[in-house]
Design a protein around this motif. Sequence first.
Motif, PDB file in Angstrom:
ATOM      1  N   MET A  30       0.845  -1.190   0.000  1.00  0.00           N
ATOM      2  CA  MET A  30       0.000   0.000   0.000  1.00  0.00           C
ATOM      3  C   MET A  30       0.886   1.249   0.000  1.00  0.00           C
ATOM      4  O   MET A  30       1.968   1.237   0.584  1.00  0.00           O
ATOM      5  CB  MET A  30      -0.883   0.025   1.251  1.00  0.00           C
ATOM      6  CG  MET A  30      -1.683  -1.241   1.482  1.00  0.00           C
ATOM      7  SD  MET A  30      -2.724  -1.129   2.978  1.00  0.00           S
ATOM      8  CE  MET A  30      -1.479  -1.036   4.272  1.00  0.00           C
ATOM      9  N   VAL A  32       1.112   4.753   1.563  1.00  0.00           N
ATOM     10  CA  VAL A  32       0.538   5.460   2.709  1.00  0.00           C
ATOM     11  C   VAL A  32       1.085   6.879   2.763  1.00  0.00           C
ATOM     12  O   VAL A  32       2.304   7.094   2.684  1.00  0.00           O
ATOM     13  CB  VAL A  32       0.859   4.717   4.028  1.00  0.00           C
ATOM     14  CG1 VAL A  32       0.403   5.540   5.237  1.00  0.00           C
ATOM     15  CG2 VAL A  32       0.190   3.347   4.035  1.00  0.00           C
ATOM     16  N   GLU A  33       0.177   7.838   2.854  1.00  0.00           N
ATOM     17  CA  GLU A  33       0.573   9.215   3.121  1.00  0.00           C
ATOM     18  C   GLU A  33       0.890   9.310   4.607  1.00  0.00           C
ATOM     19  O   GLU A  33       0.009   9.103   5.454  1.00  0.00           O
ATOM     20  CB  GLU A  33      -0.558  10.177   2.756  1.00  0.00           C
ATOM     21  CG  GLU A  33      -0.205  11.635   2.959  1.00  0.00           C
ATOM     22  CD  GLU A  33      -1.378  12.546   2.638  1.00  0.00           C
ATOM     23  OE1 GLU A  33      -1.190  13.463   1.831  1.00  0.00           O
ATOM     24  OE2 GLU A  33      -2.473  12.326   3.193  1.00  0.00           O
ATOM     25  N   VAL A  70      -2.485   7.662   6.190  1.00  0.00           N
ATOM     26  CA  VAL A  70      -3.702   7.336   5.450  1.00  0.00           C
ATOM     27  C   VAL A  70      -3.339   6.627   4.149  1.00  0.00           C
ATOM     28  O   VAL A  70      -2.468   7.076   3.402  1.00  0.00           O
ATOM     29  CB  VAL A  70      -4.514   8.609   5.153  1.00  0.00           C
ATOM     30  CG1 VAL A  70      -5.723   8.290   4.276  1.00  0.00           C
ATOM     31  CG2 VAL A  70      -4.967   9.260   6.460  1.00  0.00           C
ATOM     32  N   VAL A  71      -4.026   5.522   3.880  1.00  0.00           N
ATOM     33  CA  VAL A  71      -3.800   4.759   2.656  1.00  0.00           C
ATOM     34  C   VAL A  71      -4.259   5.576   1.446  1.00  0.00           C
ATOM     35  O   VAL A  71      -5.386   6.086   1.420  1.00  0.00           O
ATOM     36  CB  VAL A  71      -4.559   3.417   2.699  1.00  0.00           C
ATOM     37  CG1 VAL A  71      -4.399   2.659   1.380  1.00  0.00           C
ATOM     38  CG2 VAL A  71      -4.077   2.565   3.869  1.00  0.00           C
ATOM     39  N   LYS A  72      -3.367   5.696   0.446  1.00  0.00           N
ATOM     40  CA  LYS A  72      -3.693   6.421  -0.779  1.00  0.00           C
ATOM     41  C   LYS A  72      -3.924   5.492  -1.961  1.00  0.00           C
ATOM     42  O   LYS A  72      -4.773   5.761  -2.813  1.00  0.00           O
ATOM     43  CB  LYS A  72      -2.575   7.422  -1.106  1.00  0.00           C
ATOM     44  CG  LYS A  72      -2.514   8.595  -0.144  1.00  0.00           C
ATOM     45  CD  LYS A  72      -3.816   9.393  -0.186  1.00  0.00           C
ATOM     46  CE  LYS A  72      -3.813  10.556   0.788  1.00  0.00           C
ATOM     47  NZ  LYS A  72      -5.078  11.307   0.753  1.00  0.00           N
ATOM     48  N   VAL A  87      -4.099   3.982   9.103  1.00  0.00           N
ATOM     49  CA  VAL A  87      -3.349   2.802   9.538  1.00  0.00           C
ATOM     50  C   VAL A  87      -2.129   3.219  10.342  1.00  0.00           C
ATOM     51  O   VAL A  87      -1.711   4.378  10.334  1.00  0.00           O
ATOM     52  CB  VAL A  87      -2.900   1.956   8.332  1.00  0.00           C
ATOM     53  CG1 VAL A  87      -4.096   1.435   7.545  1.00  0.00           C
ATOM     54  CG2 VAL A  87      -1.969   2.755   7.412  1.00  0.00           C
ATOM     55  N   SER A  98      10.398   5.336   7.042  1.00  0.00           N
ATOM     56  CA  SER A  98       9.106   5.998   7.210  1.00  0.00           C
ATOM     57  C   SER A  98       9.180   7.516   7.284  1.00  0.00           C
ATOM     58  O   SER A  98       8.147   8.182   7.201  1.00  0.00           O
ATOM     59  CB  SER A  98       8.429   5.474   8.491  1.00  0.00           C
ATOM     60  OG  SER A  98       9.247   5.717   9.633  1.00  0.00           O
ATOM     61  N   TYR A 102       5.561   9.998   1.851  1.00  0.00           N
ATOM     62  CA  TYR A 102       4.838   8.769   1.507  1.00  0.00           C
ATOM     63  C   TYR A 102       5.730   7.568   1.826  1.00  0.00           C
ATOM     64  O   TYR A 102       6.960   7.659   1.746  1.00  0.00           O
ATOM     65  CB  TYR A 102       4.459   8.737   0.025  1.00  0.00           C
ATOM     66  CG  TYR A 102       3.437   9.769  -0.374  1.00  0.00           C
ATOM     67  CD1 TYR A 102       2.077   9.488  -0.312  1.00  0.00           C
ATOM     68  CD2 TYR A 102       3.841  11.031  -0.804  1.00  0.00           C
ATOM     69  CE1 TYR A 102       1.134  10.448  -0.666  1.00  0.00           C
ATOM     70  CE2 TYR A 102       2.908  11.990  -1.159  1.00  0.00           C
ATOM     71  CZ  TYR A 102       1.554  11.687  -1.091  1.00  0.00           C
ATOM     72  OH  TYR A 102       0.627  12.643  -1.441  1.00  0.00           O
ATOM     73  N   GLU A 107       0.936  -5.045   3.250  1.00  0.00           N
ATOM     74  CA  GLU A 107      -0.321  -5.250   3.964  1.00  0.00           C
ATOM     75  C   GLU A 107      -0.124  -6.019   5.260  1.00  0.00           C
ATOM     76  O   GLU A 107      -0.766  -5.736   6.276  1.00  0.00           O
ATOM     77  CB  GLU A 107      -1.314  -5.991   3.064  1.00  0.00           C
ATOM     78  CG  GLU A 107      -2.671  -6.236   3.717  1.00  0.00           C
ATOM     79  CD  GLU A 107      -3.622  -7.014   2.822  1.00  0.00           C
ATOM     80  OE1 GLU A 107      -4.841  -6.862   3.005  1.00  0.00           O
ATOM     81  OE2 GLU A 107      -3.142  -7.757   1.945  1.00  0.00           O
ATOM     82  N   ALA A 110       0.639  -3.943   8.562  1.00  0.00           N
ATOM     83  CA  ALA A 110      -0.203  -2.797   8.926  1.00  0.00           C
ATOM     84  C   ALA A 110      -1.399  -3.210   9.771  1.00  0.00           C
ATOM     85  O   ALA A 110      -1.857  -4.351   9.739  1.00  0.00           O
ATOM     86  CB  ALA A 110      -0.679  -2.074   7.670  1.00  0.00           C
TER      87      ALA A 110
END
Length: 335
Positions: A30, A32-33, A70-72, A87, A98, A102, A107, A110
């Motif tokens: 994924m 993630v923002e 947040v998942v983008k 998440v 991290s 982004y 998966e 998370a």
Amino acid sequence: MKALTFKRYGKSPEIGFTDLPRPTLQPDEMLVEVHAVGLNPIDNMITTGMFKPVLKFQLPATMGSDLAGVVKEVGSRVKRFKPGDAVFASLFDLGTGSLAEYAVVPERVAAFKPANLDFVQAASVPMVALTSWQAMKERAGVRPGQKVFIPAGSGGIGTMAIQLAKHFGAKVGTTTSTANVELVRGLGADEVIDYKKQAFEKQLSGYDMALGTLKGDEIEKSIGILRAGGKIVSLVGPLDAAFATARRLNFILKFVFGLMSRKIRQLAAKQNVSFSFLFVRPDGGQLSEIGELLQAGQVRPVIDQVFPFQKACEALEYLAQGRAKGKVVVQIKPD
């Protein structure tokens, strides 16, 4: 996208902001923002090259391990999450970082962010909670009524480990400075040793498990407070041959790690206790269970300071001083 990276290992790792291309996804990943990143002592240790034989990075490498965001976008095989989901996760030992706008998150590592936590609070949780969970529940098998020693109770690991040990039904002993005695008592510690006034090895005895969180002779001292059959699980070394075997490292590293841990293993054997080194692994399933405890208010994050993204280097420097009460967090996207 902007990311905090290091360019080389050693005394001059050249830590600074770099513009990197937005990551692409594998089917099980994924995008993630990132809203916030929790810092951990190993973030500073990685750049020294200490774990270079074990942790593989392509330089320049993005720093940081924990995140909340947040998942983008999701890969074609991602089933549990969708764009827009909040998440949190640890990326430790995945060859990526991290501290960026982004991040690519598999998966499997998370979990859904607890609704009662903001992104800063959630980002402070993953590594310390997973480390504590895996050390006490998996490695030591802590049971109700047992006694667990958690040194440095007011630190990032300590504040979470005390709460999880109480959740497992254990009685907890810890050390802290005078100013933090009430903090650790409020988290559930039963026996609190003010290390400025007393030596814990002279005050505590009959413990079933000790968590090794401090370097030097503190681990050797911890062995002395354990009962026969007790277990010490170290998070700070020395690395041992069992760790090398588990990671399928070569014979030379297995031999070297065996030599590094020989003294402490022999001392433990004389006291009829076991020693092992633990390297935390990302685990979305465990993090989901921890998330339920957070949601229910059974454990809570403890945060010392929050730094804006542009001051991430200062945040790492502050963390390195070893004085934080709880976690240090970098906020990348304001709520």
